[in-house]
Design a protein around this motif. Sequence first.
Motif, PDB file in Angstrom:
ATOM      1  N   LEU A  42       0.833  -1.208   0.000  1.00  0.00           N
ATOM      2  CA  LEU A  42       0.000   0.000   0.000  1.00  0.00           C
ATOM      3  C   LEU A  42       0.868   1.258   0.000  1.00  0.00           C
ATOM      4  CD1 LEU A  42      -2.840   1.247   0.220  1.00  0.00           C
ATOM      5  CD2 LEU A  42      -2.605   1.114   2.712  1.00  0.00           C
ATOM      6  N   LEU A  43       1.881   1.297   0.890  1.00  0.00           N
ATOM      7  CA  LEU A  43       2.739   2.477   0.974  1.00  0.00           C
ATOM      8  C   LEU A  43       3.590   2.644  -0.278  1.00  0.00           C
ATOM      9  CD1 LEU A  43       3.886   2.185   4.715  1.00  0.00           C
ATOM     10  CD2 LEU A  43       2.095   3.631   3.752  1.00  0.00           C
ATOM     11  N   ALA A  44       4.138   1.510  -0.777  1.00  0.00           N
ATOM     12  CA  ALA A  44       4.923   1.592  -2.006  1.00  0.00           C
ATOM     13  C   ALA A  44       4.050   2.046  -3.172  1.00  0.00           C
ATOM     14  CB  ALA A  44       5.559   0.239  -2.309  1.00  0.00           C
ATOM     15  N   GLY A  45       2.797   1.596  -3.198  1.00  0.00           N
ATOM     16  CA  GLY A  45       1.879   2.035  -4.245  1.00  0.00           C
ATOM     17  C   GLY A  45       1.622   3.528  -4.181  1.00  0.00           C
ATOM     18  N   LEU A  46       1.480   4.078  -2.963  1.00  0.00           N
ATOM     19  CA  LEU A  46       1.282   5.521  -2.823  1.00  0.00           C
ATOM     20  C   LEU A  46       2.428   6.304  -3.447  1.00  0.00           C
ATOM     21  CD1 LEU A  46      -0.097   5.758   0.833  1.00  0.00           C
ATOM     22  CD2 LEU A  46      -1.327   6.387  -1.264  1.00  0.00           C
ATOM     23  N   MET A  47       3.666   5.843  -3.207  1.00  0.00           N
ATOM     24  CA  MET A  47       4.827   6.541  -3.742  1.00  0.00           C
ATOM     25  C   MET A  47       4.942   6.359  -5.253  1.00  0.00           C
ATOM     26  SD  MET A  47       6.277   8.085  -1.200  1.00  0.00           S
ATOM     27  CE  MET A  47       4.574   8.392  -0.687  1.00  0.00           C
ATOM     28  N   LEU A  48       4.777   5.116  -5.717  1.00  0.00           N
ATOM     29  CA  LEU A  48       4.938   4.841  -7.142  1.00  0.00           C
ATOM     30  C   LEU A  48       3.810   5.453  -7.960  1.00  0.00           C
ATOM     31  CD1 LEU A  48       6.101   1.103  -6.946  1.00  0.00           C
ATOM     32  CD2 LEU A  48       7.492   3.058  -7.618  1.00  0.00           C
ATOM     33  N   GLY A  49       2.627   5.610  -7.380  1.00  0.00           N
ATOM     34  CA  GLY A  49       1.505   6.192  -8.103  1.00  0.00           C
ATOM     35  C   GLY A  49       1.725   7.658  -8.432  1.00  0.00           C
ATOM     36  N   ARG A  50       2.473   8.371  -7.593  1.00  0.00           N
ATOM     37  CA  ARG A  50       2.690   9.793  -7.842  1.00  0.00           C
ATOM     38  C   ARG A  50       4.067  10.082  -8.439  1.00  0.00           C
ATOM     39  NH1 ARG A  50       5.129  13.160  -4.372  1.00  0.00           N
ATOM     40  NH2 ARG A  50       3.484  14.706  -4.732  1.00  0.00           N
ATOM     41  N   ALA A  51       4.815   9.013  -8.776  1.00  0.00           N
ATOM     42  CA  ALA A  51       6.152   9.198  -9.346  1.00  0.00           C
ATOM     43  C   ALA A  51       6.043   9.514 -10.831  1.00  0.00           C
ATOM     44  CB  ALA A  51       6.993   7.936  -9.145  1.00  0.00           C
ATOM     45  N   ILE A  52       6.706  10.580 -11.246  1.00  0.00           N
ATOM     46  CA  ILE A  52       6.667  11.027 -12.641  1.00  0.00           C
ATOM     47  C   ILE A  52       8.101  11.241 -13.112  1.00  0.00           C
ATOM     48  CG2 ILE A  52       5.902  12.836 -14.249  1.00  0.00           C
ATOM     49  CD1 ILE A  52       3.590  13.413 -12.443  1.00  0.00           C
ATOM     50  N   VAL A  53       8.380  10.842 -14.354  1.00  0.00           N
ATOM     51  CA  VAL A  53       9.678  11.101 -14.961  1.00  0.00           C
ATOM     52  C   VAL A  53       9.460  11.855 -16.260  1.00  0.00           C
ATOM     53  CG1 VAL A  53      10.774   9.077 -13.938  1.00  0.00           C
ATOM     54  CG2 VAL A  53       9.681   8.876 -16.154  1.00  0.00           C
TER      55      VAL A  53
END
Length: 802
Positions: A42-53
């Motif tokens: 859940l926490l990793a998903g929160l971070m990866l969901g808002r990660a933009i390159v």
Amino acid sequence: MANVHEANFELTNALSLNRTRRKEGKKLHVMKWIYEKGIFHLLAGLMLGRAIVMVQFMPFALPFFAAVMIMQRQKAPHTFAGLTAGAAALGLLPALYTASILLVYYISFGLLRKYANNQFIAAGLAALVTGVVKTCYVWALRPLDWMEGFYILSEAAMTGILLLIFLQSFLVLTKGRRSAYTHEELVALSVLAASIALGLTGLMAGDLFVSHIAARYLVLAAALSAGALVGSTAGVVIGLIFCLASFAFIPEVALLAVTGLLGGLLKSGGRIGAVIGLMLATILTGLMMENALRLEFSLYESAIAALLLFITPAGWVRALARHIPGSEEYAEEQQHYAKSVRDVTAEKVEHFSVMFKKLSDSFSDVEPGAENAGAADEMIGCVTQQTCDQCFRKEFCWSEHFDRTYEWMTVLAERGEPESGWKSYCVKSEIMEKEFEQFHQDKAVNQLMQQHMKDGNRFVARQLSGLADVMSEFANELQRETQQNGEQEEKILEELQEYGVRADQIDIHCLESGRVDLDVLLPFQEKHGECDKLIAPMLSSILQETVIVHQKGDLPPPYYGTTATFRSAKAFQVTAGIAHAAYAGGLVSGDSYTATPIHEGKFAAAICDGMGNGQKAREESEETIGLLEEMLKAGIEEELAIKSVNSILTVKRTSDMYSTVDLAMIDLQNARARFLKVGAVPSYVKRGKQIQMIEAANLPLGFFHEMEMDILEHQLKSGDMLFMLSDGLIDGLRSIENPERWMRRQIAELVTTDPQEAADLLVESAVRAAGGSIDDDMTVVAVKIDHQVPKWAAIPLKRSVG
């Protein structure tokens, strides 16, 4: 008392280690609980969901979700919720895009479940879903052109590649606790960690970048766990991932790489050393910045990252370090694992030893069945059933005169001879006597069979007992702790350096008196006997014990150097010479021989003479000597080894093929010799001009299961020569009245002390004395006993090693 203190010390250390592992285990259990309950997903998903390159690409959500679907499908709802919530933090459209792409992949994965578990097919499916959904998303917002198409293809390719990397990362997370990480796995784990931390981009704590703090913390933890190589690699990888999000992060790449390098180099100082490396890297890279305020903020960010490292449970760092080859934790884990395997193996071997010992006791307890007290009555009953039942005087003998008839019949049954008056009393006395005689013959045959069974039981019991002893000794060897001799190794290296001899490495296997065993690695190739002339004498002085070179050799290319093994010198050394001549001058001799060192400082010399001549006799003698040699090297006692070989030959013998064995076992510590002769001719010990004959008389191997063996002992001295002969030398001297006396004289007249030359001269003399004919195979084994004297004297000590 010393043993009591030592036992208490070991017990205290064991309890302390167990308490430490229990504390670490509790912390690791919390981390494991977070992972198993889906909180990590859940926490990793929160971070990866808002990660933009690159401002517009969101390539991390689908690869992470696809990896979870393949590896841990039950955690898919947690991952979906986290990814969608993270994307929602960026806005409504990113949340809709993320949710739609995840749903499309979920449906596609369900339709292609049979194939989608393959990682390459899953990567292709993820790339395809990304391309289709992204095309629809862009088409709904703005017109499509070739540049948009290129961007869509690029994001689809990134999605497929990231899925393969995330799958590798999940394999790392689920690896066994003793499995080592490869470099590729460590890089994959760094990419996953950097991708998660990338979700912090844009978050600020005052004037401090949260993403900078997270990146430095990750690199610092990697350096502390795995060292400079992995730390610097993680710094470069994490820095490059962050550069994809913003080019403003480029100066941070150098800081992270230097942090990983310095933190890894200073990891011997623990967390403080790693933090010092971080601060040095921050100052060095900050001095290149023109903005002094930015350096101040960078120092604050590093201080917070250091604080996070200090509050990180040590068990988490150790858990990661256990998988990194080269780390102390990994070496400790491997040693613990090796010790566990060794203890389990030793326990199983000990169980086998106990089993063989019990089997031996059971065979020893089995005795031929003693005759029952009613055996005579049983015999009388059988005889009377065939004789008295049909006799007309049955009533007279067994009814009117029962006591007298029973007494006479009992005497006849036990002794086999009737009393006087028996023939006049019994009308069928001759038939009765023949029946009893037949019973006595059957009884004798039965007793003989029981005796053979008894002998066989005893032999099997001895063999099982010998196996039990060998396995028990092997178990004891396994259970011996490998001594930690690091301090002694360093001191010996320093002492050799004082003498001017440079050694790259010293590995000590044993330092017990009389059992010294160590290896020395030299950075040069020996050309002038340095090991024998310099290093062995130096080690003799350092260890206060005579040490000699056991073996040495140059390292194979592309390496350059010499490795040498040094061991304790024995009190005595032996040299052997062997000469033989085949029957009628042929090429194949029926004699076989061996002269070889055996375990625990013993030397075995043996001659086996196969009956007859030629290839068949040779095969018989080679089999016998080969079995005997292997049993002796395995640690089986000499007498039991010879009896075991005899049993094998007796069972498998299909013709009149027998073997004589002449065995001498010499203890190299005290020069005590044991001679075991089975059908062999005498041996001779030459001491100056004195000759002593050692002889025994018994049958060769293979005649009987229960063999006779003469075991003789003789104390040898330095300078003695032992001569062992096959019967061809004695039997070939038919023209000489007393061959043994002639042989004694020939040995006494030998001037040479070289065993090979002496053996050749004896064979030559025997052939000449036989008129040039060789009527049987001839073999001579000559053994010379000498004190073990090193070629080079010990070099006096300059200082004590301790």
